[in-house]
Every structure is written in structure tokens, then in C-alpha cells.
Design an enzyme around this catalytic site. Structure first.
Site, mmCIF file in Angstrom:
data_model
loop_
_atom_site.group_PDB
_atom_site.id
_atom_site.type_symbol
_atom_site.label_atom_id
_atom_site.label_comp_id
_atom_site.label_asym_id
_atom_site.label_seq_id
_atom_site.Cartn_x
_atom_site.Cartn_y
_atom_site.Cartn_z
ATOM 1 C CD GLU A 175 16.625 68.403 3.054
ATOM 2 O OE1 GLU A 175 17.619 68.931 2.625
ATOM 3 O OE2 GLU A 175 15.490 68.912 2.701
ATOM 4 N NE ARG A 194 20.088 82.923 37.594
ATOM 5 C CZ ARG A 194 20.642 84.124 37.986
ATOM 6 N NH1 ARG A 194 21.849 84.293 38.181
ATOM 7 N NH2 ARG A 194 19.968 85.232 37.971
ATOM 8 C CD GLN A 243 4.969 70.965 40.174
ATOM 9 O OE1 GLN A 243 4.030 71.727 40.267
ATOM 10 N NE2 GLN A 243 4.918 69.589 40.700
#
Ligand SMILES: Cc1cc2nc3c(=O)[nH]c(=O)nc-3n(C[C@H](O)[C@H](O)[C@H](O)COP(=O)(O)OP(=O)(O)OC[C@H]3O[C@@H](n4cnc5c(N)ncnc54)[C@H](O)[C@@H]3O)c2cc1C
Length: 387
Positions: free
Chosen positions: A250, A276, A287
Site C-alpha cells: 500500500e 491569470r 518570482q
């Protein structure tokens, strides 16, 4: 060192990505979209059936039981592709619980009669499996469980309660851990394969939860539940070995699913940062934004290397307790960190359900808890360092 995959492995991974992008998006009946299913806490039932038809439910299961017979490296690649292509993380989580915490224990520890009776039906998705270890009073200290299995002739009588059990509300096959002798501690823990219709087994409705809402989680109550000796998985007292073996699977394959989700998030976030505009330019040109995205990419790179290393070790028959604890810890923390960044980088839109990243954030948080909490992973790492 060779980090390459064969053309066949890459083609296999791509076929799963293509399948997930095409077939694991919308259900045929409402609620149709992942967002709607999440809102209604509804399991993506036809997605599960499509995954079965595609072969995903039989990834590591040998062909003689109807599976694909893939090794742990290929299963890691497959789960990564599933996470990347399928936005319904709850479906991926349910598939992972079914395959790696129920089929794998049966494959590794089951008798031939158990394997041939159960595995083909599980691979076809006709039987849904779950794994019941946690109890209201026994979570991290799993082997202190209170559920008892009392021997009476050639039968066992089980009494106790289980909680937080993934798939329980939809499962028809339960791998239940109980102790045959509390004084023996972990050495008394034994696994039993129990049919849903067995008298004495009560399964709760799905519990309401923070994330992974499309993967039903429930409680079990066992009251004088009677099973034959043939229901024992492996041997009496072998429960802890079963549990440890499946946890290693798992911790590779479920967390590869999360790695795939992080990749999907990153692609969408890069696009968003390009599209955007604020202050007359793309936000990606700031930055502070681009560095967050660079950090997201870095976490993905390291997560991938850790997961692949664990898979590589396991495929060679090496035990990997230190590596899988470190990998589980790092991938889950990265999943939460990247999901937070994905929300932050979308500003107010990130906080709104319509933009879908808040769901990934909610879905990510459980990864620090299940498969052994991250505090327990640190304990394991420290103890393997001799502390
Ligand atoms: C989404 C989800 C799905 C799950 N699915 C399953 C399932 O299918 N089957 C199943 O059996 N269980 C399942 N679980 C249960 C899960 O395994 C447990 O929640 C987990 O092991 C922690 O146990 P607990 O919740 O009782 O927390 P506790 O053990 O009570 O821990 C509470 C807090 O104390 C910390 N803590 C406890 N002991 C120590 C220690 N020694 N050192 C440091 N810190 C410690 C923990 O890290 C945690 O932060 C699931 C849980 C979740 C959230």
C-alpha cells in the site's frame, strides 16, 4: 544506475492514463461529475466497473485468477497514471484499498481454495473487498486490538468493533483482524475472511468526512459472528505478518496514486499561472509565484524517486521497511504541501469549489494519517536508526 523503463512499461502506463482521462470522468447517472459526487458523497460505481473491465482491479493478480500479473513496479506506474488521469481521488482510493489491502493479502497468504474462490470475482469487481484492522481504542497501536476470536470446536466466534474502514459500506468481502488470545499481543492477531451476509456482522452507513468523500468509509460491529476455520487467512497468529506485507504494497501503490494527482495539479497550476493576469502580466512572471511552482515540481521529483526506489527494491525481493516509511512520509507531506500551494496560487478562486483544487487539498490530508500516521513513520525511521 538505470532509471529507465522499457517501452512496454511506458506504453502500459500511457494506456492507463488514456483510459482514466476518457472513462473515469463522468458517471452515466447523476451525480455525474467528480465535483457533484464529492458534494453528494457518492461512490463512482460505474467508474469502478469500468476500471474492472479495463483490468485495473487485477493489476498484481496472476493471470490464472483473471488478473494482469504485473509486478510492484508496474503497479506503481499504473497507480500513478490513475491518479494523474482520474480527478476522483476517492475512486482511486477505493480501488487501492480493494486491490492492495484485500486482494494482495489473499494472494500472498490465502489457501488455493480461497484464492480461486475469491480472486477472480474481486478482479471482475463482483466482490468488493475491505480491510478491517483499526478499532475505536486501537489505531496506531494496531496490535492492541480488542476484537476477539474465540475457538469453539471447528468454528471461531468473533466479537468487537472496527472503525474507519475504507469501502466497508459498499464491500461484500471483509478481511477482519481479531485476536485469538489477548495475552499473546501481536502474536495472537489473526485474519478472517468474512462474507457481508454473515449473521452477527453489522456495517454502518458511510461516515461523513473531510475528504475522499467519494470513497465510502464505515464501522463494523461484530456480535457472536461465527465463521468456520476455513475463513482464517494464512495461519492462526499470522495477522501481523499479513498486515506488514500489505502495508508495504500500500505504501508504494496508494502513494503512487497521490504522486499522479500531484502531477495533474502541477500541469493545471502552470497553465493557470500563465493565463491569470494581474498588474498587466501573467502571475507566473512574479518570482514569488514561479518559485512556489518550482518547489511543487521538486517535491514531485523527490516523491517519484523515493516511490520508484521502494518498488524497485520490492520487485527484487528485498525488504524495504526504512525506504517505504520514508517514502510514505515524504509523499504524503508533499501531497498536502502541493495541494496548499495549488490553492494559494489561485487566490480566491482556489478557495472556491468550482475550481476543484480545494477538493484535492481536502483529499490530501488523510494521506498523513492512513497507512500508519506520519508520526509513526518517524518512529519507524528512528527505530531503524537504532534510536
Ligand atoms: C481516510 C482513512 C481511511 C482509513 N482506512 C482504513 C482501513 O481501510 N482499514 C483500517 O483498519 N483502518 C483505516 N484507517 C484508520 C487508520 O489506519 C488510523 O486512523 C491510523 O492508524 C491512526 O489511528 P487513530 O486514528 O486511532 O489515531 P491514534 O493512534 O489515536 O493517534 C492520534 C495521534 O497520536 C499520534 N500518536 C499515536 N501514537 C503515537 C506514538 N507512539 N508516537 C507518536 N505519535 C503517536 C498519531 O500519530 C496521531 O497524530 C483509515 C483512516 C483514514 C483517515
Amino acid at each position: 544506475m538505470d532509471f529507465s523503463f522499457s517501452d512496454e512499461q511506458r506504453a502500459f502506463q500511457k494506456s492507463i492514463l488514456d483510459f482514466a482521462k476518457k472513462e473515469l470522468q463522468e458517471s452515466t447517472a447523476p451525480p455525474r461529475t467528480t465535483r457533484e459526487r464529492d458534494k453528494a458523497s457518492t461512490f463512482f460505481e460505474d467508474g469502478f466497473k469500468r476500471a474492472a473491465d479495463f483490468g485495473l482491479l487485477g493489476l498484481p493478480i496472476p493471470e490464472q485468477y483473471g488478473g494482469l500479473g504485473r509486478d510492484v513496479i508496474d503497479c506503481t506506474l499504473a497507480m500513478q497514471a490513475l491518479g494523474q488521469g482520474c480527478p476522483d481521488s476517492g475512486l482511486g482510493f477505493t480501488i487501492s484499498s480493494h486491490v492492495f489491502t484485500c486482494e494482495i493479502p489473499i494472494l500472498l497468504f490465502g489457501s488455493e481454495a480461497q484464492k480461486s474462490a475469491l480472486l477472480p470475482a474481486m478482479v471482475r469487481g463482483e466482490l468488493i473487498g475491505c480491510h478491517a484492522m483499526s478499532e475505536p481504542e486501537a489505531g496506531s497501536d494496531a496490535f492492541s486490538l480488542q476484537t476477539t476470536a474465540e475457538k469453539k470446536g471447528d468454528r471461531y466466534i468473533l466479537n468487537g468493533s472496527k472503525t474507519f474502514i475504507s469501502n466497508a459500506p459498499i464491500a461484500n468481502l471483509f478481511l477482519i483482524f481479531a485476536t485469538v488470545n489477548k495475552k499473546k499481543g501481536w502474536a495472537g492477531v489473526t485474519g478472517f475472511l468474512v462474507d457481508r451476509n454473515t449473521p452477527g456482522l453489522t456495517v454502518s452507513a458511510a461516515l461523513d468526512k473531510l475528504g475522499l468523500k467519494t470513497s465510502p468509509t464505515g464501522e463494523l460491529h461484530l456480535e457472536d459472528l461465527e465463521v468456520p476455520e476455513s475463513a482464517i487467512l494464512g495461519r492462526v497468529g499470522q495477522g501481523s505478518a499479513i498486515f506488514n506485507a500489505e502495508m508495504e504494497w500500500e505504501r508504494s501503490c496508494l502513494f503512487a496514486l497521490h504522486l499522479g494527482t500531484m502531477q495533474r495539479q502541477l500541469d493545471a497550476t502552470i497553465q493557470y499561472a500563465k493565463d491569470r493576469k494581474q498588474f498587466g502580466q501573467s502571475i507566473g512572471s512574479f518570482q514569488a509565484v514561479s518559485h512556489k511552482i518550482a518547489d511543487m515540481r521538486l517535491r514531485i521529483e523527490l516523491s517519484e524517486m523515493m516511490l520508484y526506489k521502494v518498488a524497485w527494491m520490492k520487485a527484487r525481493g528485498l525488504r524495504a521497511p526504512l525506504e517505504s516509511a520514508m517514502s510514505k512520509l515524504y509523499v504524503s507531506e508533499s501531497f498536502v504541501a502541493n495541494s496548499l500551494d495549488a490553492v494559494q496560487l489561485r487566490g480566491g478562486y482556489g478557495f472556491m469549489s468550482e475550481y476543484e483544487v480545494e477538493r484535492d487539498l481536502r483529499d490530501s490530508i488523510g494521506s498523513r494519517i492512513y497507512s500508519g500516521t506520519n508520526e509513526i513513520q518517524r518512529n519507524i525511521i528512528a527505530s531503524l536508526l537504532g534510536l
